[in-house]
Design a protein around this motif. Structure first.
Motif, PDB file in Angstrom:
ATOM      1  N   ALA A  44      89.126  35.422  31.751  1.00 45.17           N
ATOM      2  CA  ALA A  44      90.524  35.846  31.692  1.00 45.17           C
ATOM      3  C   ALA A  44      91.471  34.776  32.258  1.00 45.17           C
ATOM      4  N   ALA A  45      90.994  34.040  33.262  1.00 42.90           N
ATOM      5  CA  ALA A  45      91.800  32.984  33.872  1.00 42.90           C
ATOM      6  C   ALA A  45      91.685  31.666  33.116  1.00 42.90           C
ATOM      7  N   GLN A  46      90.834  31.645  32.101  1.00 41.31           N
ATOM      8  CA  GLN A  46      90.598  30.463  31.272  1.00 41.31           C
ATOM      9  C   GLN A  46      90.118  29.271  32.107  1.00 41.31           C
ATOM     10  N   ILE A  47      89.133  29.554  32.962  1.00 40.91           N
ATOM     11  CA  ILE A  47      88.509  28.510  33.764  1.00 40.91           C
ATOM     12  C   ILE A  47      87.002  28.686  33.708  1.00 40.91           C
ATOM     13  N   ALA A  48      86.289  27.655  34.089  1.00 37.04           N
ATOM     14  CA  ALA A  48      84.828  27.741  34.138  1.00 37.04           C
ATOM     15  C   ALA A  48      84.415  28.581  35.343  1.00 37.04           C
ATOM     16  N   LYS A  49      83.299  29.262  35.189  1.00 38.30           N
ATOM     17  CA  LYS A  49      82.801  30.110  36.268  1.00 38.30           C
ATOM     18  C   LYS A  49      82.558  29.328  37.568  1.00 38.30           C
ATOM     19  N   PRO A  50      81.987  28.132  37.526  1.00 39.38           N
ATOM     20  CA  PRO A  50      81.825  27.380  38.776  1.00 39.38           C
ATOM     21  C   PRO A  50      83.165  27.065  39.454  1.00 39.38           C
ATOM     22  N   THR A  51      84.193  26.876  38.659  1.00 37.59           N
ATOM     23  CA  THR A  51      85.526  26.635  39.232  1.00 37.59           C
ATOM     24  C   THR A  51      85.999  27.874  39.979  1.00 37.59           C
ATOM     25  N   LEU A  52      85.777  29.031  39.381  1.00 42.02           N
ATOM     26  CA  LEU A  52      86.148  30.286  40.042  1.00 42.02           C
ATOM     27  C   LEU A  52      85.430  30.408  41.380  1.00 42.02           C
TER      28      LEU A  52
END
Length: 193
Positions: A44-52
């Motif tokens: 939903a945030a349009q980022i990679a999971k590791p970034t989250l």
């Protein structure tokens, strides 16, 4: 196998963090807390999971950050209502109405509002701090107005307002119901009335 490395703490972007929290808020309101996984939040945030994971170690940390933001908004609405120069009962009612209208606005339209409302009560130091502040301020206003047992009255008013506001089916019901409640409970306790 390639490993993604989350951003180092000094490279964390406040704008990206805000985007993550906005996406998480929308997702949680739409699907509920249980269904809002870290993977879904990242998408939903349009980022990679590791970034989250570089920003938040788990879903509870995301929810905790959201609660901290929300408690700030709710606290501002409460304080604004209390800041008027009206009679004590009117100030208390305005503050409580501001608090619950803000909560209602933040949860508006979510089929998971009840779940989220209940969950915030169980978790979140931010909300515990907010509730302590609310009780202390209502107690202070009552004591300044000469009420003898200000703290028990504040607790009673806040508990009754919680029930009234949880039962309200529309935002329009909150104001009149809380004003009557505060008038009936506080008015007779004020000296000279």
């Amino acid at each position: 196998m390639t490993l993604s490395v989350p951003p180092s703490p000094r490279k964390l972007s406040p704008e990206r963090r805000a985007r993550i929290l906005d996406a998480a808020r929308g997702l949680i309101l739409a699907v509920g807390l249980r269904a809002a996984t870290m993977e879904a939040i990242a998408k939903a945030a349009q980022i990679a999971k590791p970034t989250l994971y570089g920003y938040f170690p788990d879903k509870e940390a995301v929810f905790g950050a959201l609660l901290a933001e929300l408690s700030g908004e709710i606290g501002q609405a409460f304080d604004a209502g209390l800041a008027s120069t009206e009679a004590p009962e009117a100030r208390i009612a305005a503050a409580i109405v501001g608090k619950y209208k803000t909560i209602n606005r933040l949860l508006q339209g979510s089929p998971h509002a009840g779940e989220l409302y209940d969950e915030h009560q169980r978790s979140g130091a931010a909300f515990a701090g907010l509730e302590t502040h609310v009780e202390a301020e209502v107690t202070r206003v009552l004591a300044d107005a000469g009420v003898q047992r200000a703290r028990p009255l504040a607790q009673m008013v806040l508990a009754a307002a919680y029930g009234v506001c949880r039962k309200a089916t529309t935002v329009a019901e909150i104001g009149p119901a809380v004003r009557v409640l505060v008038e009936r409970l506080v008015g007779p306790e004020l000296p000279g009335r």
